[in-house]
Design a protein around this motif. Structure first.
Motif, PDB file in Angstrom:
ATOM      1  N   VAL A 186       0.856  -1.185   0.000  1.00  0.00           N
ATOM      2  CA  VAL A 186       0.000   0.000   0.000  1.00  0.00           C
ATOM      3  C   VAL A 186       0.888   1.229   0.000  1.00  0.00           C
ATOM      4  O   VAL A 186       1.789   1.353   0.847  1.00  0.00           O
ATOM      5  CB  VAL A 186      -0.934   0.006   1.235  1.00  0.00           C
ATOM      6  N   CYS A 187       0.650   2.106  -0.953  1.00  0.00           N
ATOM      7  CA  CYS A 187       1.501   3.300  -1.076  1.00  0.00           C
ATOM      8  C   CYS A 187       0.653   4.523  -0.769  1.00  0.00           C
ATOM      9  O   CYS A 187       0.145   5.173  -1.662  1.00  0.00           O
ATOM     10  CB  CYS A 187       2.088   3.363  -2.492  1.00  0.00           C
ATOM     11  N   ASP A 188       0.435   4.817   0.527  1.00  0.00           N
ATOM     12  CA  ASP A 188      -0.494   5.877   0.902  1.00  0.00           C
ATOM     13  C   ASP A 188      -0.019   6.600   2.160  1.00  0.00           C
ATOM     14  O   ASP A 188      -0.773   7.317   2.781  1.00  0.00           O
ATOM     15  CB  ASP A 188      -1.870   5.237   1.160  1.00  0.00           C
ATOM     16  N   THR A 189       1.234   6.391   2.541  1.00  0.00           N
ATOM     17  CA  THR A 189       1.735   6.963   3.790  1.00  0.00           C
ATOM     18  C   THR A 189       2.862   7.952   3.515  1.00  0.00           C
ATOM     19  O   THR A 189       3.236   8.188   2.370  1.00  0.00           O
ATOM     20  CB  THR A 189       2.218   5.835   4.728  1.00  0.00           C
ATOM     21  N   ASP A 190       3.366   8.543   4.599  1.00  0.00           N
ATOM     22  CA  ASP A 190       4.367   9.605   4.477  1.00  0.00           C
ATOM     23  C   ASP A 190       5.779   9.089   4.716  1.00  0.00           C
ATOM     24  O   ASP A 190       5.988   8.067   5.365  1.00  0.00           O
ATOM     25  CB  ASP A 190       4.104  10.688   5.536  1.00  0.00           C
ATOM     26  N   MET A 191       6.754   9.878   4.228  1.00  0.00           N
ATOM     27  CA  MET A 191       8.146   9.736   4.657  1.00  0.00           C
ATOM     28  C   MET A 191       8.211  10.142   6.126  1.00  0.00           C
ATOM     29  O   MET A 191       7.333  10.837   6.641  1.00  0.00           O
ATOM     30  CB  MET A 191       9.034  10.696   3.868  1.00  0.00           C
ATOM     31  N   TRP A 192       9.289   9.767   6.830  1.00  0.00           N
ATOM     32  CA  TRP A 192       9.484  10.284   8.176  1.00  0.00           C
ATOM     33  C   TRP A 192       9.767  11.778   8.127  1.00  0.00           C
ATOM     34  O   TRP A 192       9.158  12.567   8.820  1.00  0.00           O
ATOM     35  CB  TRP A 192      10.611   9.527   8.892  1.00  0.00           C
ATOM     36  N   ASP A 193      10.749  12.132   7.266  1.00  0.00           N
ATOM     37  CA  ASP A 193      10.978  13.543   6.965  1.00  0.00           C
ATOM     38  C   ASP A 193      11.474  13.596   5.524  1.00  0.00           C
ATOM     39  O   ASP A 193      11.451  12.585   4.832  1.00  0.00           O
ATOM     40  CB  ASP A 193      11.950  14.194   7.963  1.00  0.00           C
ATOM     41  N   ASP A 194      11.934  14.757   5.059  1.00  0.00           N
ATOM     42  CA  ASP A 194      12.249  14.890   3.635  1.00  0.00           C
ATOM     43  C   ASP A 194      13.263  13.865   3.155  1.00  0.00           C
ATOM     44  O   ASP A 194      13.310  13.536   1.970  1.00  0.00           O
ATOM     45  CB  ASP A 194      12.803  16.299   3.346  1.00  0.00           C
ATOM     46  N   GLU A 195      14.099  13.387   4.036  1.00  0.00           N
ATOM     47  CA  GLU A 195      15.180  12.509   3.602  1.00  0.00           C
ATOM     48  C   GLU A 195      15.142  11.114   4.188  1.00  0.00           C
ATOM     49  O   GLU A 195      15.953  10.262   3.829  1.00  0.00           O
ATOM     50  CB  GLU A 195      16.537  13.168   3.950  1.00  0.00           C
ATOM     51  N   THR A 196      14.215  10.855   5.116  1.00  0.00           N
ATOM     52  CA  THR A 196      14.199   9.564   5.804  1.00  0.00           C
ATOM     53  C   THR A 196      12.967   8.761   5.408  1.00  0.00           C
ATOM     54  O   THR A 196      11.844   9.162   5.716  1.00  0.00           O
ATOM     55  CB  THR A 196      14.193   9.762   7.334  1.00  0.00           C
ATOM     56  N   PRO A 197      13.183   7.625   4.732  1.00  0.00           N
ATOM     57  CA  PRO A 197      12.035   6.798   4.357  1.00  0.00           C
ATOM     58  C   PRO A 197      11.463   6.075   5.579  1.00  0.00           C
ATOM     59  O   PRO A 197      12.155   5.907   6.588  1.00  0.00           O
ATOM     60  CB  PRO A 197      12.629   5.802   3.362  1.00  0.00           C
ATOM     61  N   ALA A 198      10.213   5.678   5.451  1.00  0.00           N
ATOM     62  CA  ALA A 198       9.571   5.031   6.597  1.00  0.00           C
ATOM     63  C   ALA A 198       8.630   3.931   6.116  1.00  0.00           C
ATOM     64  O   ALA A 198       8.034   4.039   5.049  1.00  0.00           O
ATOM     65  CB  ALA A 198       8.789   6.053   7.413  1.00  0.00           C
ATOM     66  N   ILE A 199       8.522   2.879   6.909  1.00  0.00           N
ATOM     67  CA  ILE A 199       7.502   1.854   6.685  1.00  0.00           C
ATOM     68  C   ILE A 199       6.568   1.887   7.885  1.00  0.00           C
ATOM     69  O   ILE A 199       7.010   1.817   9.036  1.00  0.00           O
ATOM     70  CB  ILE A 199       8.127   0.454   6.551  1.00  0.00           C
ATOM     71  N   THR A 200       5.296   2.028   7.606  1.00  0.00           N
ATOM     72  CA  THR A 200       4.321   2.079   8.685  1.00  0.00           C
ATOM     73  C   THR A 200       3.928   0.650   9.033  1.00  0.00           C
ATOM     74  O   THR A 200       3.350  -0.057   8.212  1.00  0.00           O
ATOM     75  CB  THR A 200       3.093   2.900   8.253  1.00  0.00           C
ATOM     76  N   THR A 201       4.275   0.251  10.218  1.00  0.00           N
ATOM     77  CA  THR A 201       4.078  -1.157  10.582  1.00  0.00           C
ATOM     78  C   THR A 201       3.026  -1.347  11.656  1.00  0.00           C
ATOM     79  O   THR A 201       2.646  -2.454  11.947  1.00  0.00           O
ATOM     80  CB  THR A 201       5.384  -1.773  11.111  1.00  0.00           C
ATOM     81  N   MET A 202       2.616  -0.250  12.264  1.00  0.00           N
ATOM     82  CA  MET A 202       1.653  -0.383  13.346  1.00  0.00           C
ATOM     83  C   MET A 202       0.469   0.543  13.125  1.00  0.00           C
ATOM     84  O   MET A 202       0.632   1.752  13.019  1.00  0.00           O
ATOM     85  CB  MET A 202       2.305  -0.013  14.679  1.00  0.00           C
TER      86      MET A 202
END
Lengths: 462, 462
Positions: A186-202
């Motif tokens: 699912v591609c519907d979430t945000d980066m942590w900040d402009d340069e840090t990628p994030a995976i939403t796991t919870m």
């Protein structure tokens, strides 16, 4: 497959202008799902995607629903490696108030941002056309360079996400065998900040309850009955005040029984994140964290169960004053749940707690405002570590695990109806003005997003 | 004078039909003060009273105000004994819905009640024309039998009691020397029960406060900020829950400092009253007294200070559910005060109490909704004992001291503006349907009311 990855990434870089052209073509279709005037445009957007999928070797079709159509595509290659289902939506929000747009909303425009970035400005640039296309363009690069995708991929696009997805559940139920895969992307979430990628796991769960207390059988005059007659507002406030103890912990019997502590590695990673508790609270005019003592703000909002009173009403609430003792008072109370907690058990614990404070001559009624369990992607499962590594490699910065307090209904639907976990990866930024005028998607989100998916597909093939 | 009393009482009995005729004449004037259509009728009622007073030897006049006129009368006899000011009102409530009346509202009718009593049914029969006439007819009997009244009497009748008395305070202020007496007599209260007379000696005071708590500077989504951001509803309920302790005592600093225990004699008298706590609460669907432990219900509602939450509101209160953490929550809180308590001190104690619970990043504002001190007639003063004895003699049953939780504004005005205590004696019954269709006054209330006042006047002369 891995041996093709660097060629795929090179192709993505070289083909970026063409990828953008395709995105722009897609964006120009004003597929506003809430407005019946755009019904035909929604159908056009679905058809456009079906054509794209067929170009990429998918067996794809525009599938009718009582509302806007679904697009479903399956790869015809022999199954190998894991099977993923990518989800996105082709419908967009309305553009009103259109006079606040600096450029025409359905004419995508590259804008040089004050900080040197380049923005793709248009309705849907971020939500969800830009995001959805990062995945399709990654598939295109793989197909072009190696003739096939590294793993087996199915696709589901809907056209009603911005209008409550009325057709989605029936469609999933009716086609559960066809749409089940090993994991959803699912591609519907945000980066942590402009340069840090994030995976939403919870994703926290939610229990909604309304409680109404009745004391006397009519409103009373406080001069006549004050003190002697039980005041339901007083009783309600006394009960609600017991829901948290002095350390901010929820006092319901067994509330924490099924709550696990955050793994040490995650806790440490979150501690390293450039997250400033003070700034987070300062943005809404606060400065003192209010939740459980000894827990950081990120842990509180992502990984701890909570209790909030979302509404309360009783007695006279108009201008001036009335010395009434009302017959009734009520409150809306919600609990955010974490993985392991059973919503039904929490609801019953709340009701038992309230009942335990009720005098024998007063009554309480409860109203169920829904429940959903928390969802979390297991840290030690087959998806998270490869995806994190792929993101870390692409962005040159440790990808982070994130939580979200809000709900993403599709993820619950996938779990409940298809038994699938979902990997939520997104490249959006906080300031994308999603749903607002001048929505934008950073060109770098688009570019690195495509490259990120290319890497994740390769990582899953190993 | 006392030697005339039995002749006066005999005369009252013999003259009852004529007294009733006069009352009926008065009732037939439809002096509805709230409806401008009855302005002339209000003036006629005032003139009618002025004529009555002159017949009784008063120097009396109809006195203009910006609204309906006042009637003021003074005895011309040389001053002797104490000087009393009797207060009543000649205006009545509207009669709507007129179709619910069994007899024409301004045509007084004697009705045989199911229990054998006789009712005078008409608008104003009880409130306040019937009550007011008990005093005038007592004066008439004294005047007829002995040629003079036993003590010095002044009279004040107003015509705006049912419409908020806008002219009363200015009139009292402008004529304070003229209207000041040793004590005021007010005939506007109830009997204890059908056979037990009562003097209302305690009027509780009132402090009204509105408290509004602000946490974040906007409404927040509980998924995003839950637990970490302070929830003003939670904070408000926690604070309000601290206002009473487990024994039902108010926890404000110094709240009971100036509260005296009820004199033993009064406590004993109240214990002897045929008052059933269970029945009192049962009438409104309750059964368990909720106030201070160890205090009877009568003591709680008449003689103890209280705290009630009269209204509360915050967050989402519509249908369904919203997971909002609101920016603000507010409540209306009132304190009933007893003699000795200073309203300003209580208000400050409440504000200090609330402030002591406020986190540094949240704010609280207060709104003053008025204050009045409690009023009580000293048990050991010159009025209460003679009046009690007179009533006990008339009704053949021990007259009781009563409190009232509600407020009777005129009593506060007399105390504040004229420095006068008020003796509140009334012969109304609970079921008089005051302000409703088919208002009634028991013939026995009227008859024994006249005799009671005749006795009280004699008692004050001693």
């Amino acid at each position: 497959m891995a041996d093709h990855l660097s060629a795929v990434l090179d192709h993505i870089d070289a083909d970026l202008d063409k990828s953008l052209e395709r995105l722009f073509e897609f964006i120009r279709i004003p597929s506003i799902s809430t407005d019946p005037a755009y019904k035909e445009d929604c159908r056009r957007a679905a058809e456009w995607l079906t054509v794209q999928l067929r170009e990429l070797g998918f067996v794809a079709a525009t599938r009718a629903t009582p509302g806007h159509p679904m697009v479903v595509g399956h790869q015809t290659q022999a199954a190998k490696g894991p099977h993923v289902l990518f989800y996105g939506h082709y419908d967009v929000q309305p553009v009103d108030p259109v006079e606040l747009w600096n450029t025409p909303p359905f004419e995508p425009t590259l804008v040089a941002a004050p900080n040197g970035d380049t923005w793709i400005v248009a309705r849907g640039a971020s939500d969800d056309k830009g995001a959805l296309m990062t995945f399709l363009e990654a598939c295109r690069a793989w197909k072009t360079v190696s003739g096939e995708l590294p793993i087996r991929v199915s696709i589901l696009f809907e056209g009603e996400e911005e209008s409550g997805s009325p057709s989605l559940k029936p469609f999933l139920e009716a086609n559960s065998d066809e749409l089940s895969a090993d994991v959803a992307l699912v591609c519907d979430t945000d980066m942590w900040d402009d340069e840090t990628p994030a995976i939403t796991t919870m994703l926290r769960g939610l229990v909604g309850e309304e409680v109404e207390i009745t004391c006397a059988d009519r409103d009373l005059h406080s001069g006549m009955f004050g003190a002697a007659a039980r005041n339901p507002i007083h009783l309600l406030t006394e009960i609600l005040a017991t829901l948290r103890d002095a350390d901010g912990r929820i006092t319901l019997q067994g509330f924490y029984d099924d709550v696990s502590e955050l793994p040490k590695a995650v806790k440490e990673q979150w501690a390293r994140l450039p997250f400033d508790e003070a700034s987070f609270l300062n943005q809404v005019g606060l400065s003192i964290p209010a939740g459980e003592k000894g827990r950081g703000v990120l842990e509180q909002i992502w990984a701890r169960p909570t209790c909030e009173i979302n509404g309360i009403v009783g007695g006279y609430i108009g201008e001036g004053f009335k010395t009434v003792i009302p017959s009734k008072a009520s409150a809306k109370v919600s609990f955010r749940l974490v993985s392991g907690q059973n919503p039904t058990k929490i609801r019953e614990a709340f009701r038992d707690h309230v009942r335990s404070y009720m005098p024998a001559d007063c009554t309480v009624t409860f109203r169920d405002h829904g429940a959903s369990p928390a969802l979390s992607l297991p840290l030690d499962g087959p998806w998270l570590r490869p995806a994190l590594d792929a993101l870390t490699a692409e962005w040159g910065r440790e990808a982070t695990l994130a939580g979200t307090g809000g709900s993403i209904p599709i993820v619950g639907d996938f779990k409940r109806l298809l038994g699938m976990d979902a990997l939520m990866v997104g490249f959006a930024r906080f300031d994308n003005r999603v749903h607002s005028p001048n929505e934008k998607y950073d060109l770098s989100s688009f570019h690195h997003g495509i490259r990120s998916w290319a890497r994740i597909l390769a990582a899953f093939a190993r």
